[in-house]
Design a protein around this motif. Structure first.
Motif, PDB file in Angstrom:
ATOM      1  N   ARG A  54      40.540  41.163  40.672  1.00 27.58           N
ATOM      2  CA  ARG A  54      40.368  42.029  41.908  1.00 27.58           C
ATOM      3  C   ARG A  54      41.150  42.927  42.603  1.00 27.58           C
ATOM      4  O   ARG A  54      40.703  43.787  42.782  1.00 27.58           O
ATOM      5  CB  ARG A  54      39.994  40.569  42.809  1.00 27.58           C
ATOM      6  N   LEU A  55      42.485  42.458  42.017  1.00 35.32           N
ATOM      7  CA  LEU A  55      43.576  43.478  42.520  1.00 35.32           C
ATOM      8  C   LEU A  55      43.306  44.744  41.740  1.00 35.32           C
ATOM      9  O   LEU A  55      44.064  45.822  42.167  1.00 35.32           O
ATOM     10  CB  LEU A  55      44.965  42.901  42.414  1.00 35.32           C
ATOM     11  N   GLU A  56      42.985  44.623  40.311  1.00 37.62           N
ATOM     12  CA  GLU A  56      43.131  45.960  39.661  1.00 37.62           C
ATOM     13  C   GLU A  56      41.749  46.557  39.682  1.00 37.62           C
ATOM     14  O   GLU A  56      41.573  47.804  39.156  1.00 37.62           O
ATOM     15  CB  GLU A  56      43.030  45.511  38.069  1.00 37.62           C
ATOM     16  N   GLY A  57      40.788  45.892  40.636  1.00 36.94           N
ATOM     17  CA  GLY A  57      39.578  46.949  40.785  1.00 36.94           C
ATOM     18  C   GLY A  57      39.680  48.437  41.469  1.00 36.94           C
ATOM     19  O   GLY A  57      40.631  48.401  42.337  1.00 36.94           O
ATOM     20  N   GLY A  58      39.205  49.421  40.777  1.00 36.77           N
ATOM     21  CA  GLY A  58      39.648  50.715  41.198  1.00 36.77           C
ATOM     22  C   GLY A  58      40.474  51.533  40.416  1.00 36.77           C
ATOM     23  O   GLY A  58      40.791  52.726  40.614  1.00 36.77           O
ATOM     24  N   PHE A  59      41.440  50.922  39.743  1.00 38.70           N
ATOM     25  CA  PHE A  59      42.173  51.399  38.709  1.00 38.70           C
ATOM     26  C   PHE A  59      41.560  52.629  37.591  1.00 38.70           C
ATOM     27  O   PHE A  59      42.022  53.398  37.274  1.00 38.70           O
ATOM     28  CB  PHE A  59      42.960  50.396  38.000  1.00 38.70           C
ATOM     29  N   ARG A  60      40.091  52.005  37.314  1.00 43.34           N
ATOM     30  CA  ARG A  60      39.583  52.628  36.154  1.00 43.34           C
ATOM     31  C   ARG A  60      39.149  54.092  37.091  1.00 43.34           C
ATOM     32  O   ARG A  60      39.226  55.081  36.363  1.00 43.34           O
ATOM     33  CB  ARG A  60      38.274  52.147  35.621  1.00 43.34           C
TER      34      ARG A  60
END
Length: 218
Positions: A105-111
């Motif tokens: 959830r916290l790494e969402g948007g990293f891509r």
């Protein structure tokens, strides 16, 4: 503010549609970065003092103290630690999977940030190539009355798109690297907490505390 908007309007007018696209991407990227900062702050990323106290108490054999300390924790990892209190020594994989759900959830948007960091320079280079083609076409149309300033003007305008692409990509790459380093530290924190709870040895001391007490985002 009006001066900044006017400057952006002039840059967009000079650079053409590629610069307009890059400016739009930069706005979306900035919004994504601000959202991630807010999300990290709300989740308590890097702030695990109560969690650390709970794990330390459990490691010492103070079960009631561990539960009491955990109730005061606002860390997003608190539910994982609570599950670890009731788990068996062989449940390590299950607990790590629970922690990974929260990391995802916290790494969402990293891509998205990674894509911007990689594609923005290429998009800027694409704009430069288009600008160079246009500049040389202007020279061809000028025929024998070639004006060197015509070529020079076309080149610097074409290079503007590359500059804008790099201006978008470089800070995005730096921020993404910082986010990823924070998540790497969170994984280390979770793994050490799970291991200390499932296999208490009374060694959760200063070294573990230093690993957990990461700088806050504030």
């Amino acid at each position: 503010m009006n001066a900044i908007l006017e400057s952006l309007r002039q840059i967009a007018a000079l650079g053409g549609p590629v610069v307009v696209i890059l400016l739009f991407i930069s706005v979306v990227t900035l919004a994504a970065i601000l959202y991630k900062l807010w999300q990290f702050s709300v989740a308590g990323v890097g702030r695990h003092k109560a969690l650390q106290a709970s794990v330390a108490a459990w490691d010492r054999g103070d079960r009631s103290g561990a539960v009491a300390a955990l109730k005061t924790s606002k860390s997003y990892l608190a539910p994982v630690v609570e599950m670890a209190f009731a788990a068996r020594p062989g449940d390590t994989k299950r607990l790590e999977a629970e922690a990974e759900v929260r990391f995802a959830r916290l790494e969402g948007g990293f891509r998205l940030l990674d894509s911007v960091a990689q594609l923005a320079p290429l998009l800027g280079l694409f704009g430069t190539v288009l600008g160079m083609i246009e500049a040389f076409q202007s020279l061809q149309d000028a025929g024998s009355q070639v004006d060197p300033s015509l070529l020079a003007g076309g080149i610097w305008v074409a290079l503007l798109t590359t500059a804008v692409g790099l201006a978008v990509a470089m800070p995005t790459a730096m921020v993404l690297s910082w986010f990823e380093s924070r998540m790497d530290a969170e994984r280390v924190t979770a793994e050490r907490a799970i291991a200390s709870i499932l296999h208490p040895q009374g060694r959760w001391g200063d070294a573990a505390q230093d690993a957990i007490e990461e700088p806050s985002l504030a």
